[in-house]
Design an enzyme around this catalytic site. Structure first.
Site, PDB file in Angstrom:
ATOM      1  N   ILE A 113      -5.408 -10.984 -58.334  1.00  6.20           N
ATOM      2  CA  ILE A 113      -6.332 -10.548 -56.965  1.00  6.20           C
ATOM      3  C   ILE A 113      -5.410  -9.786 -55.805  1.00  6.20           C
ATOM      4  CG2 ILE A 113      -7.753 -11.378 -55.034  1.00  6.20           C
ATOM      5  CD1 ILE A 113      -9.339 -11.047 -57.533  1.00  6.20           C
ATOM      6  N   LYS A 114      -5.614  -8.701 -55.090  1.00  2.67           N
ATOM      7  CA  LYS A 114      -4.655  -8.493 -53.883  1.00  2.67           C
ATOM      8  C   LYS A 114      -5.700  -8.492 -52.831  1.00  2.67           C
ATOM      9  CE  LYS A 114      -2.852  -4.316 -51.867  1.00  2.67           C
ATOM     10  NZ  LYS A 114      -2.736  -2.888 -51.512  1.00  2.67           N
TER      11      LYS A 114
END
Length: 360
Positions: free
Chosen positions: A241-242
């Site tokens: 996840i960014k």
């Protein structure tokens, strides 16, 4: 040869007045609740998941490249800004990056785990570099040539194209909270499922986008809202996840108060027991929503400014101490001479290599 922070004062001088608070703070949520980065991260987390053997190999390639190889941490160069922010706004400060090969060279010289950029950039240089550094193809973008400027992520490429050019992973953005988010969730979920079938890993830019989130503060950066975006992201099986580093909290309450209408669902314990106003607590709540760290959280480095080195190191310290797995930094690195960009990457990576920076 790998170098790390030598005297502790090097790190402390970059952190300035925040040094003691950032380096010694103990988070409200115990680190014992989290699945933390480490050399065995893939074996601990993904071997027992539904990811096939090819995905495991792709994840291993991501985590085994560059200066942070086999630490469980990631340092990634993202350059989708030529579309997201226009080529002129992105590359005019340093025109060498209009040439795709220089983007790859920066990632290599910077000791990055991977380079995440557009289908066109990676396709243009794939035969020369796909075997030298992991490629992450960013599949969708928001373009700024249509009038009036839209705020929507549309597909510029497909999973098969990414696989054919030798990518080990695909990336995509969802604007959670926008009118287009339902379509984007479905599109990206299908793309990620296909990528996993073909053996590629998946990375999701979990961004918020709605004018209602801008009130007395910019709640696009609220821990409660970004945390829920992360939770939606791991639900469609994003392996990584960014997310932007949180700067505030209380987004649910702010939107409800501003609109006079009920908005979403939360719990008072989020604000009293699970978080505080300390940036490590706010970021740890983001990690908690990534299935307690089973999907690694990488925070973005943000736009370039006057204090890029200090800002990047601060973000890395917060991410690492919160239990995140790395940093993805673009404009701070490519909007300056390549030699300086390499030094900035090394400064970020040194945080993750430093034994003085521990999990809070």
């Amino acid at each position: 040869m790998t170098t790390t922070f030598s005297p502790a004062s090097s790190l402390e001088s970059l952190l300035g007045n925040e040094a003691e608070s950032l380096l010694t703070y103990q988070a409200k949520i115990s680190k014992d609740m989290l699945h933390l980065p480490g050399a065995d991260f893939i074996e601990r987390i993904f071997v027992n998941s539904d990811r096939n053997s090819q995905v495991l190999r792709s994840l291993r390639q991501l985590y085994s490249t560059g200066r942070l190889a086999n630490t469980g941490y990631l340092s990634i160069l993202p350059v989708d800004q030529g579309i997201e922010h226009s080529g002129a706004a992105s590359f005019a400060p340093n025109p060498i990056y209009f040439d795709p090969e220089n983007i790859i060279k920066l990632a290599l010289e910077g000791g990055c785990n991977a380079v995440a950029t557009t289908l066109g950039v990676l396709g243009m240089v794939s035969r020369k570099y796909a075997h030298r550094i992991p490629f992450i193809v960013k599949l969708n973008h928001n373009e700024l040539l249509t009038y009036p400027n839209p705020s929507d992520q549309i597909m510029f490429g497909n999973v098969e194209q990414a696989w054919n050019l030798g990518a080990v992973a695909v990336g995509a953005t969802i604007y959670f909270g926008s009118e287009e988010s339902s379509r984007q969730i479905q599109e990206v979920s299908e793309a990620f499922a296909h990528a996993h079938e073909l053996g590629m890993a998946t990375i999701l830019w979990c961004y918020l986008r709605n004018d209602v989130f801008k009130q007395d503060k910019d709640y696009h950066l609220a821990a409660d809202l970004t945390g829920q975006a992360n939770h939606l992201g791991v639900t469609i099986e994003a392996d990584i996840i960014k997310q932007k580093l949180p700067e505030c909290n209380g987004g649910y309450r702010a939107v409800a108060q501003a609109t006079g209408q009920k908005y979403g669902r939360t719990d008072d314990r989020v604000y009293s027991e699970l978080t505080s106003d300390h940036p490590i607590d706010l970021t740890r709540y983001q990690v908690l929503n990534c299935y307690a760290g089973r999907s690694g959280l990488i925070n973005s480095g943000g736009s370039s400014g006057d204090n890029d080195f200090a800002d990047a190191v601060r973000t890395a310290v917060i991410n690492k101490r919160a239990g995140g797995c790395g940093l993805i930094s673009g404009r701070k690195t490519f909007q300056r001479p390549m030699e300086e960009g390499v030094k900035l990457f090394h400064a970020i990576q040194d945080v993750y290599l430093s034994k003085d920076v521990t999990i809070a």
